[in-house]
Design a protein around this motif. Sequence first.
Motif, short mmCIF file in Angstrom:
data_model
loop_
_atom_site.label_atom_id
_atom_site.label_comp_id
_atom_site.label_asym_id
_atom_site.label_seq_id
_atom_site.Cartn_x
_atom_site.Cartn_y
_atom_site.Cartn_z
N GLN A 82 1.10 46.43 12.27
CA GLN A 82 0.09 45.73 11.48
C GLN A 82 0.03 44.25 11.81
O GLN A 82 -0.97 43.59 11.60
CB GLN A 82 0.38 45.87 9.99
CG GLN A 82 0.16 47.27 9.48
CD GLN A 82 0.39 47.32 8.00
OE1 GLN A 82 1.38 46.81 7.49
NE2 GLN A 82 -0.54 47.90 7.28
N ASN A 126 1.15 38.46 8.98
CA ASN A 126 0.00 37.73 8.45
C ASN A 126 -0.12 36.39 9.19
O ASN A 126 0.83 35.64 9.26
CB ASN A 126 0.23 37.49 6.96
CG ASN A 126 -1.02 36.93 6.29
OD1 ASN A 126 -1.64 36.03 6.82
ND2 ASN A 126 -1.36 37.48 5.16
N THR A 159 -4.91 41.81 12.14
CA THR A 159 -4.79 41.83 10.67
C THR A 159 -6.14 41.62 9.99
O THR A 159 -6.22 41.56 8.78
CB THR A 159 -3.84 40.73 10.19
OG1 THR A 159 -4.20 39.52 10.84
CG2 THR A 159 -2.41 41.06 10.52
N GLN A 160 -7.22 41.47 10.80
CA GLN A 160 -8.57 41.20 10.28
C GLN A 160 -8.54 40.05 9.30
O GLN A 160 -9.07 40.12 8.19
CB GLN A 160 -9.14 42.45 9.58
CG GLN A 160 -9.26 43.63 10.50
CD GLN A 160 -9.38 44.92 9.74
OE1 GLN A 160 -9.94 44.96 8.65
NE2 GLN A 160 -8.85 45.98 10.29
N GLN A 161 -7.93 39.00 9.71
CA GLN A 161 -7.67 37.90 8.79
C GLN A 161 -8.11 36.59 9.44
O GLN A 161 -7.69 36.27 10.55
CB GLN A 161 -6.16 37.85 8.52
CG GLN A 161 -5.66 36.59 7.89
CD GLN A 161 -5.64 36.71 6.40
OE1 GLN A 161 -5.14 37.67 5.86
NE2 GLN A 161 -6.20 35.74 5.75
N PRO A 162 -8.99 35.84 8.77
CA PRO A 162 -9.32 34.52 9.30
C PRO A 162 -8.25 33.51 8.90
O PRO A 162 -7.46 33.74 7.98
CB PRO A 162 -10.64 34.18 8.61
CG PRO A 162 -10.63 34.96 7.34
CD PRO A 162 -9.73 36.15 7.55
N ASP A 174 -9.07 32.21 2.98
CA ASP A 174 -8.85 33.12 4.11
C ASP A 174 -8.43 34.52 3.66
O ASP A 174 -8.68 35.49 4.35
CB ASP A 174 -7.77 32.54 5.03
CG ASP A 174 -8.25 31.27 5.72
OD1 ASP A 174 -9.48 31.12 5.87
OD2 ASP A 174 -7.41 30.44 6.09
N ARG A 187 -10.70 39.31 0.63
CA ARG A 187 -11.15 40.48 1.36
C ARG A 187 -11.16 41.68 0.42
O ARG A 187 -10.69 41.61 -0.71
CB ARG A 187 -10.22 40.76 2.53
CG ARG A 187 -8.79 40.96 2.03
CD ARG A 187 -7.97 41.69 3.03
NE ARG A 187 -7.51 40.81 4.09
CZ ARG A 187 -7.18 41.25 5.29
NH1 ARG A 187 -7.32 42.51 5.57
NH2 ARG A 187 -6.70 40.43 6.18
N LYS A 226 -0.66 44.03 3.17
CA LYS A 226 -0.24 43.35 4.38
C LYS A 226 1.27 43.25 4.47
O LYS A 226 1.83 42.91 5.48
CB LYS A 226 -0.85 41.95 4.44
CG LYS A 226 -2.28 41.96 4.88
CD LYS A 226 -2.43 42.41 6.31
CE LYS A 226 -3.56 43.40 6.41
NZ LYS A 226 -3.18 44.65 6.98
#
Lengths: 688, 160
Positions: A177, A180, A604-607, B116, B119, B148
């Motif tokens: 994954q 982060n 992680t599709q995280q900005p 950020d 989601r 996560k």
Amino acid sequence: MIADFGFGVLLVAFLASLYSVIAALYGEFNKIPAMVESARRAMLLTWPLLTLAAGILVYLLVNDHYEVKFVYEVTSRAMPTYLKVTAWWGGQAGSLLFWSWLMSAFASLVTLRKWDRDREFLPWVIVVASVTLAFFIGMNLFFENPFRQFYQTFNNEIAAYTFQPANSILFTPADGQGLNPLLRHPGMIIHPPMLYLGFVSFVIPYAFAMAALITGRTDDRWIRLTRRWTLWAWLFLSAGLVLGGRWAYDVLGWGGYWGWDPVEIAAFMPWLTGTAFLHSVMIQEKRGMFKHWNMLLVILTYDLVIFGTFLTRSGVLSSVHAFAQSAIGPLFFAFIGITLITSVALIIYRWDLLKSETQMTSLLSREALFLLNNLLFMSILVVCFWGVIYPLISELFTGQKVTVGPPFYERATGPLWATLLLLMGIAPLSAWGHSTLKTLGRAIWIPAFGAVIVTAALFVTYTQNVFALVGFFLVALVILVTIYEYGRGAYARSRSQGENIFTAFWNLTGRNRRRYGGYIIHLSMMLMAIGILGIELFQVETQGTLAVGDSLQLSGYTVRYKEVASWDNPGAGVNHTRAVVEVYDKNGNLLGNLHPRKDYYYDTQQPMTIPGQLASLKDEVYVLLIDWEPITPVGTTFKIFVNPLVNWLWLGSLLFLVGVIIAAWPDKDPERVTVRDGKRVPQASAAD
Amino acid sequence: MTINKFVIGGFLILGAVVFLIWSSTAATSEYFLTVDELNAKGADVLDRNLRVSGAVIGETIKYDAQTLTLSFEVAHVPAEQALIEDEGGLAEALHQAVIDPARARLKIVYVGPMPDLLRHEAQAIVTGKLGADGVFHADELLLKCPTKYEEAVPEQSASR
């Protein structure tokens, strides 16, 4: 296979630490030195064992063994190797192993020292350290095993197990994954280890304190033995806190560094008791007072360290620190309860041995001011603790969860911090035993007068804000008092020794490193206070959507938008979008280019928003890229903060490191120096 | 007499600290509510400082970059640890909340940079006030993404 081996090694380490507890107790009660020695060796064995277990975990992390659940959770193929290594403490199971590993390293270091003069402490130090170690390894073994692997059973269910279930095959996901991205910042990579170093090293003074209580050797020997440990522990804890703040400032993009989040407070509370402890041990060494109090402080620090670890690892309180719920909370709570009750019971049992050797008489004496300093630190602790547990208390008594946020902490601790600053200004000038207003006044009037002039100058040129002026007055007072004291000492030395003033400064510091290291720490705290006052009271912000060439004005600065570009970095699995802006001062001079950025991590599709920062001692211009038009870059939105004086905070923390290192640096011959210092020789029997 | 002045001083400090804590608590405390509780209280808590937690519904996230105005809806998530455990942990509880159309929802409006961590299926903890229009005006926004960090099982397990 190799993961199973790692689990086995953990199990052996657990048994070794249990054995060392039992052997030390057995050897102590039956007066068998060989058993105590055996306990010591078992203790020494835990570190190589845990190093092996940790090495296996790191090997699994670095080599993409995604069949291991922990590896799957915290790494991905796109991550560079150094991040895969540091992912060790990127999740719960790994950070518990990291805790144990540090604990066994420190315990080993302590048991390797020469014990000739302190033989009776040894078994008890081993017991306390090994009990703590066994607790943490046990957590890893039974609840948070980092070596659990995914198995697929015949009905196609996949789950993580410690041992392979019947009729199942190992399941290896193609990719993990990933950590982060918010945690991929250098500050975040070293922040947890620093904090943990601080946490874990506070266990050592606690172990010695308990050994002193149990053996009844309650003079200040235990304090002298652990003085440097405590300073290093304090250094690491402080550095951990500052790095966490710096991370938040650089990464979380709200232009702040501290949010009074329960997890932050959990790390801050042992710092408060630790700081109080560092001050009050001096009273015990110099005056033979506060013995109960010092014991209590070291116990509180130890349990707050465990509580801090627990709070970050459980789900009891909501927090931006997103470690999820787990079963280990109640066990932590039980461990804290048991150690606290046992320790306090020991203080009560040894109450008479811990009586003060002198009486406090003067309200303005150094010891009375130190007492006040301690009370203030404890008051801040109480405020923090109340704030953290208030939701639980209110729910218990009213059935309604009520919380308090940053305004509560700011309001309740503000006056306490201000009083602490005032004390920092007065205390270095007061004498041990007895001081009067008259003697103090004579010493303080020159620095106080200087502080008034500084404040008046700031009133005319910088700010009319009353809180700021009070704050700056106190800061100026402390700085001037400290420099005045330091300068007086150096001047006297240069006269008497015929040295030039710089040599005198150097030698003075070297002669009494604890005192002058302490003064440097005080100065560094003042620099940090300047930064905190600046950002808390004077931060301004604005935002706007700009076309290329347009600009925003804020607090005398002009931010002009030049361009934006977006590109993929396939190797790292990241898309970068970077804007270029120019910053001008009010006379139209170009100060520099900033590159606020937004990265998007595909795994992680995280900005992740990375500010552009233009630092100076006066202000920091902090620009965030909020949004942009991908094809025609006509409307790009920015948010801009101007954070006055904030860089004094970071400068102060660097000076802080220097101060603590000066104070904590080992003496050339510690034993000899201890004897020379120790005019009041151990007097356990004469204490009452 | 020397003891007395220390005792008096001690009580003064104690009094000052108790006062500081009491007055600051009274002035700044916020109810911590779930979406259901907020709906039940409704008009009683208008203009009070509140903190509400819920599960973010991804498709409702709207962001107007011109004005930095962010709006999204959250679905009710139980507050009790035991109930969350019953649903299979926080990540699962958030997932359940989002897919269940019967769950109460609350619209949140926040002005500022888009966080950020915002989601689908994140846990949002918002601090602010409930407007008369039933929209929650947040001035602080905390987000948790438990998936996560913990309790993760590979994608494949969900698809089979």
